[in-house]
Write a protein that holds these residues in place. Structure first.
Motif, PDB file in Angstrom:
ATOM      1  N   GLN A  40       0.817  -1.218   0.000  1.00 50.49           N
ATOM      2  CA  GLN A  40       0.000   0.000   0.000  1.00 50.49           C
ATOM      3  C   GLN A  40       0.846   1.261   0.000  1.00 50.49           C
ATOM      4  OE1 GLN A  40      -2.928  -0.970   3.192  1.00 50.49           O
ATOM      5  NE2 GLN A  40      -4.387  -0.262   1.662  1.00 50.49           N
ATOM      6  N   MET A  43       2.676   2.028  -3.560  1.00 46.77           N
ATOM      7  CA  MET A  43       1.834   1.998  -4.759  1.00 46.77           C
ATOM      8  C   MET A  43       2.421   2.820  -5.910  1.00 46.77           C
ATOM      9  SD  MET A  43      -0.723  -0.015  -4.782  1.00 46.77           S
ATOM     10  CE  MET A  43      -1.627   0.649  -6.179  1.00 46.77           C
ATOM     11  N   GLU A  44       2.940   3.997  -5.606  1.00 48.46           N
ATOM     12  CA  GLU A  44       3.490   4.839  -6.670  1.00 48.46           C
ATOM     13  C   GLU A  44       4.644   4.131  -7.372  1.00 48.46           C
ATOM     14  OE1 GLU A  44       5.419   9.265  -7.358  1.00 48.46           O
ATOM     15  OE2 GLU A  44       4.311   8.890  -5.507  1.00 48.46           O
ATOM     16  N   GLU A  47       3.197   1.408  -9.572  1.00 45.81           N
ATOM     17  CA  GLU A  47       2.551   1.963 -10.763  1.00 45.81           C
ATOM     18  C   GLU A  47       3.570   2.378 -11.826  1.00 45.81           C
ATOM     19  OE1 GLU A  47      -1.345   3.780  -8.428  1.00 45.81           O
ATOM     20  OE2 GLU A  47       0.346   5.089  -8.893  1.00 45.81           O
ATOM     21  N   PHE A  69      -5.328  -7.391  -4.653  1.00 45.50           N
ATOM     22  CA  PHE A  69      -5.305  -5.984  -4.241  1.00 45.50           C
ATOM     23  C   PHE A  69      -4.917  -5.065  -5.401  1.00 45.50           C
ATOM     24  CE2 PHE A  69      -2.896  -2.312  -2.670  1.00 45.50           C
ATOM     25  CZ  PHE A  69      -3.871  -1.693  -1.888  1.00 45.50           C
ATOM     26  N   LEU A  70      -3.820  -5.394  -6.080  1.00 45.23           N
ATOM     27  CA  LEU A  70      -3.319  -4.535  -7.163  1.00 45.23           C
ATOM     28  C   LEU A  70      -4.276  -4.499  -8.349  1.00 45.23           C
ATOM     29  CD1 LEU A  70       0.460  -5.482  -6.982  1.00 45.23           C
ATOM     30  CD2 LEU A  70      -0.582  -3.317  -6.286  1.00 45.23           C
ATOM     31  N   SER A  71      -4.918  -5.618  -8.656  1.00 45.18           N
ATOM     32  CA  SER A  71      -5.891  -5.650  -9.748  1.00 45.18           C
ATOM     33  C   SER A  71      -7.050  -4.705  -9.459  1.00 45.18           C
ATOM     34  CB  SER A  71      -6.436  -7.067  -9.960  1.00 45.18           C
ATOM     35  OG  SER A  71      -5.431  -7.897 -10.479  1.00 45.18           O
ATOM     36  N   GLN A  72      -7.474  -4.670  -8.204  1.00 40.20           N
ATOM     37  CA  GLN A  72      -8.561  -3.759  -7.812  1.00 40.20           C
ATOM     38  C   GLN A  72      -8.145  -2.304  -7.968  1.00 40.20           C
ATOM     39  OE1 GLN A  72      -9.647  -5.189  -3.849  1.00 40.20           O
ATOM     40  NE2 GLN A  72     -11.513  -6.038  -4.735  1.00 40.20           N
ATOM     41  N   LYS A  73      -6.836  -2.031  -7.901  1.00 41.85           N
ATOM     42  CA  LYS A  73      -6.316  -0.675  -8.054  1.00 41.85           C
ATOM     43  C   LYS A  73      -6.009  -0.351  -9.519  1.00 41.85           C
ATOM     44  CE  LYS A  73      -6.147   0.247  -3.621  1.00 41.85           C
ATOM     45  NZ  LYS A  73      -7.073   1.190  -3.020  1.00 41.85           N
TER      46      LYS A  73
END
Length: 94
Positions: A40, A43-44, A47, A69-73
């Motif tokens: 969390q 994340m930057e 990405e 988690f990452l797929s949801q983001k």
């Protein structure tokens, strides 16, 4: 596309979500270590990595959690399962 093909085509980035200590005990060449507990706040960084992300851990459990988690983001990622399997595919690249 399969995990094996993604790795063979060097498409994306291999991210090991095990702890730093586990990672230092052995890991896939050219993989980066972002422990599951740090995802969390990093994340930057995630990405900005070359997508798709191929996530791995000891058994595939933690990388599965990270993938969910990452797929949801909105991050393109796959659960590569055990780092040993990912390492095997990586070792097949000539």
């Amino acid at each position: 596309m399969t995990i094996e093909n993604l790795i063979k085509e060097k498409a994306g980035t291999i991210v090991d979500v095990r702890t730093h200590e586990e990672f230092m005990g052995g890991h896939v060449v050219d993989s980066i270590n972002i422990p599951l507990g740090e995802i969390q706040e990093r994340m930057e960084e995630l990405e900005n990595l070359k997508a798709p992300l191929i996530l791995c851990c000891a058994s595939g459990n933690r990388s599965g959690q990270a993938q969910h988690f990452l797929s949801q983001k909105g991050i393109d990622c796959y659960n590569g399962g055990s780092w040993l399997d990912v390492n095997y595919y990586q070792s097949q690249i000539s």
